[in-house]
Design a protein around this motif. Sequence first.
Motif, PDB file in Angstrom:
ATOM      1  N   PHE A 171     -10.150   1.296  -4.103  1.00 19.22           N
ATOM      2  CA  PHE A 171      -9.824   1.724  -2.746  1.00 19.22           C
ATOM      3  C   PHE A 171      -8.402   1.348  -2.367  1.00 19.22           C
ATOM      4  O   PHE A 171      -7.631   2.171  -1.861  1.00 19.22           O
ATOM      5  N   PHE A 172      -8.022   0.085  -2.616  1.00 19.08           N
ATOM      6  CA  PHE A 172      -6.696  -0.371  -2.217  1.00 19.08           C
ATOM      7  C   PHE A 172      -5.600   0.222  -3.100  1.00 19.08           C
ATOM      8  O   PHE A 172      -4.541   0.614  -2.614  1.00 19.08           O
ATOM      9  N   CYS A 173      -5.837   0.273  -4.412  1.00 18.19           N
ATOM     10  CA  CYS A 173      -4.832   0.856  -5.303  1.00 18.19           C
ATOM     11  C   CYS A 173      -4.580   2.321  -4.963  1.00 18.19           C
ATOM     12  O   CYS A 173      -3.445   2.806  -5.050  1.00 18.19           O
ATOM     13  N   SER A 174      -5.627   3.049  -4.574  1.00 15.53           N
ATOM     14  CA  SER A 174      -5.466   4.463  -4.226  1.00 15.53           C
ATOM     15  C   SER A 174      -4.641   4.639  -2.963  1.00 15.53           C
ATOM     16  O   SER A 174      -4.077   5.705  -2.725  1.00 15.53           O
ATOM     17  N   LYS A 175      -4.562   3.583  -2.136  1.00 12.02           N
ATOM     18  CA  LYS A 175      -3.742   3.612  -0.919  1.00 12.02           C
ATOM     19  C   LYS A 175      -2.353   3.033  -1.150  1.00 12.02           C
ATOM     20  O   LYS A 175      -1.561   2.922  -0.216  1.00 12.02           O
ATOM     21  N   GLY A 176      -2.066   2.647  -2.376  1.00 13.43           N
ATOM     22  CA  GLY A 176      -0.767   2.056  -2.678  1.00 13.43           C
ATOM     23  C   GLY A 176      -0.677   0.583  -2.352  1.00 13.43           C
ATOM     24  O   GLY A 176       0.415   0.013  -2.376  1.00 13.43           O
ATOM     25  N   GLU A 177      -1.802  -0.057  -2.071  1.00  9.72           N
ATOM     26  CA  GLU A 177      -1.820  -1.488  -1.765  1.00  9.72           C
ATOM     27  C   GLU A 177      -2.269  -2.261  -2.999  1.00  9.72           C
ATOM     28  O   GLU A 177      -3.317  -2.909  -3.017  1.00  9.72           O
ATOM     29  N   ASP A 178      -1.432  -2.196  -4.023  1.00 12.96           N
ATOM     30  CA  ASP A 178      -1.767  -2.801  -5.318  1.00 12.96           C
ATOM     31  C   ASP A 178      -2.085  -4.283  -5.213  1.00 12.96           C
ATOM     32  O   ASP A 178      -2.906  -4.812  -5.966  1.00 12.96           O
ATOM     33  N   GLU A 179      -1.394  -4.982  -4.296  1.00 13.14           N
ATOM     34  CA  GLU A 179      -1.560  -6.425  -4.194  1.00 13.14           C
ATOM     35  C   GLU A 179      -2.949  -6.833  -3.710  1.00 13.14           C
ATOM     36  O   GLU A 179      -3.339  -8.001  -3.822  1.00 13.14           O
ATOM     37  N   LEU A 180      -3.720  -5.868  -3.190  1.00 12.56           N
ATOM     38  CA  LEU A 180      -5.084  -6.141  -2.724  1.00 12.56           C
ATOM     39  C   LEU A 180      -6.131  -5.551  -3.670  1.00 12.56           C
ATOM     40  O   LEU A 180      -7.303  -5.438  -3.295  1.00 12.56           O
ATOM     41  N   GLY A 387       0.196 -12.969   6.282  1.00  9.71           N
ATOM     42  CA  GLY A 387       0.047 -13.436   4.909  1.00  9.71           C
ATOM     43  C   GLY A 387       0.646 -12.431   3.944  1.00  9.71           C
ATOM     44  O   GLY A 387       0.578 -11.217   4.163  1.00  9.71           O
ATOM     45  N   SER A 388       1.256 -12.911   2.865  1.00 10.63           N
ATOM     46  CA  SER A 388       1.864 -12.020   1.874  1.00 10.63           C
ATOM     47  C   SER A 388       1.494 -12.495   0.480  1.00 10.63           C
ATOM     48  O   SER A 388       1.699 -13.661   0.140  1.00 10.63           O
ATOM     49  N   TYR A 389       0.948 -11.580  -0.334  1.00  9.41           N
ATOM     50  CA  TYR A 389       0.511 -11.944  -1.684  1.00  9.41           C
ATOM     51  C   TYR A 389       1.229 -11.101  -2.725  1.00  9.41           C
ATOM     52  O   TYR A 389       0.634 -10.366  -3.490  1.00  9.41           O
ATOM     53  N   GLY A 390       2.539 -11.189  -2.713  1.00 11.34           N
ATOM     54  CA  GLY A 390       3.311 -10.492  -3.722  1.00 11.34           C
ATOM     55  C   GLY A 390       3.649  -9.066  -3.324  1.00 11.34           C
ATOM     56  O   GLY A 390       3.292  -8.574  -2.264  1.00 11.34           O
ATOM     57  N   ALA A 391       4.365  -8.405  -4.212  1.00 10.18           N
ATOM     58  CA  ALA A 391       4.801  -7.034  -3.995  1.00 10.18           C
ATOM     59  C   ALA A 391       3.793  -6.068  -4.611  1.00 10.18           C
ATOM     60  O   ALA A 391       2.659  -6.437  -4.918  1.00 10.18           O
ATOM     61  N   LYS A 392       4.218  -4.831  -4.797  1.00  9.34           N
ATOM     62  CA  LYS A 392       3.361  -3.782  -5.341  1.00  9.34           C
ATOM     63  C   LYS A 392       3.872  -3.446  -6.744  1.00  9.34           C
ATOM     64  O   LYS A 392       4.952  -2.845  -6.879  1.00  9.34           O
ATOM     65  N   PRO A 393       3.141  -3.822  -7.785  1.00 10.44           N
ATOM     66  CA  PRO A 393       3.671  -3.702  -9.148  1.00 10.44           C
ATOM     67  C   PRO A 393       4.190  -2.326  -9.511  1.00 10.44           C
ATOM     68  O   PRO A 393       5.295  -2.185 -10.047  1.00 10.44           O
ATOM     69  N   ARG A 394       3.404  -1.299  -9.238  1.00 13.49           N
ATOM     70  CA  ARG A 394       3.808   0.041  -9.677  1.00 13.49           C
ATOM     71  C   ARG A 394       5.041   0.544  -8.936  1.00 13.49           C
ATOM     72  O   ARG A 394       5.870   1.245  -9.508  1.00 13.49           O
ATOM     73  N   GLN A 395       5.160   0.172  -7.676  1.00 14.68           N
ATOM     74  CA  GLN A 395       6.297   0.639  -6.884  1.00 14.68           C
ATOM     75  C   GLN A 395       7.510  -0.288  -7.005  1.00 14.68           C
ATOM     76  O   GLN A 395       8.648   0.167  -7.123  1.00 14.68           O
ATOM     77  N   ASP A 396       7.258  -1.578  -6.939  1.00 12.05           N
ATOM     78  CA  ASP A 396       8.340  -2.535  -6.707  1.00 12.05           C
ATOM     79  C   ASP A 396       8.915  -3.189  -7.952  1.00 12.05           C
ATOM     80  O   ASP A 396      10.103  -3.542  -7.974  1.00 12.05           O
ATOM     81  N   LEU A 397       8.092  -3.386  -8.987  1.00 12.06           N
ATOM     82  CA  LEU A 397       8.604  -4.092 -10.166  1.00 12.06           C
ATOM     83  C   LEU A 397       9.786  -3.351 -10.801  1.00 12.06           C
ATOM     84  O   LEU A 397      10.790  -3.986 -11.156  1.00 12.06           O
TER      85      LEU A 397
END
Length: 445
Positions: A171-180, A387-397
């Motif tokens: 659900f979260f990855c499909s919304k672009g919220e990889d960190e969740l 709260g922040s738990y890192g960036a979004k791997p697919r977009q940000d790395l």
Amino acid sequence: MAFSVMFRRVITKSKTQSQHSLRLLSNRVFIQNTIISNTNNNSIVENGGSVNSHHCYSSQASSVGGVGLPSYMRGAVFWEPNKPLIIEEFHMPRPKSGEILIKTKACGVCHSDLHLMKGDFSSYISPCVVGHEITGEVVEHGPFTDSKIVKRYPIGSHVVGAFSMPCGNCFFCSKGEDELCEDFSAYNRAKGTLFDGETRLFLRGSGKQIFMYCMGGLAEYCVVPAHALSILPNSLPYTESAILGCAVFTAYGAMAHAAEVRPGDSVAVIGIGGVGSSCLQIARAFGASDIIAVDVQDEKLQKAKQFGATHTINAIQEDAIEKIREITGGVGVDIAVEALGKPQTFFQCTQSVRDGGKAVMVGLTQTGAMGEVDVNLLVRRKIKVIGSYGAKPRQDLPKLVRLAETGVLNISDAVSRIYKFEEAVQAFHELDQGSIVGRAVIEIS
């Protein structure tokens, strides 16, 4: 924690006795390197053990690469709290669909691993191989891996891996919220496995399964879901680039997504370690005006100026909250970032922002720890605690790789200590003592 690395020597049986070297030539069954193949039923079984207890795949589905790999590797195992890491021998881990086997070149020394080793994360399963901030070389793709992934990460390519490993489908990855990512939380964080509920790590002598903290990167090889990787150009070194996967990655998530730093914003960063110093660099890159570094060590504060700090505060010598307000004309900063993980600095963070400002929490701490906040201040002055738990791997790395490649991010000076693989215990001891300024990296091969 002891200074020297402990080794366990494993005495193996002869080839005729070892179940992982058994060859039955009559029906061409091979049990070796944790893969079983049988030409009678055209199936292969990964991860060793009996055919009935593991997933079977068509013989038409084969991994890409993996030629000439050794049968065994070494990895650093956390067995129990407050005991030193032990370097153990493992059967060579093998990737499954959508996963890539990496020959690890470097692994960062992070407080998250230290928290685990000290027992602060009481819910995390052990024994496990630690390490989650890696660079390395692609050596094998798992069976059934999408051809686009194989093309994107060809055998021999250099890669950097993010600690946050998205499945790409929940659900979260499909919304672009990889960190969740749901699977990352449900499997890796809750069970110490990858997304099929199984580890890829088995001890050489006993075959005992060992769990994975993220990808278990403090090892000579590691299996990483492809969505957590980005190509590392040859112009960037393996060692210094390892910090892109956690220290810089975590900072970018805090500054770009949680804080949404804009040109002219005033920023305070509390705790100038690997993540905190990266926050300073990114704040500068985003055009922040006043950039205030807060710590208790003058050496770290001095180096903070190199990464963009316009002001520094030693929180032992001065009241950090009052000094921040003094620097900002009595108003407070637009954004304060807590990068240490302590209740005291949580409070400092919320008290340092202006009306309507953002207090961003990045540092991890003991399970169940609580932070205090003035509720009336929060409500009446519209303070935002995020709260922040890192960036979004697919977009940000890939963006972070590009920022390092162009020199916007100074990763060379951010790495202050380099250790050998056999010095892993010493590295974490010195991190625990607070004697590492910036980030340390362990070179593995």
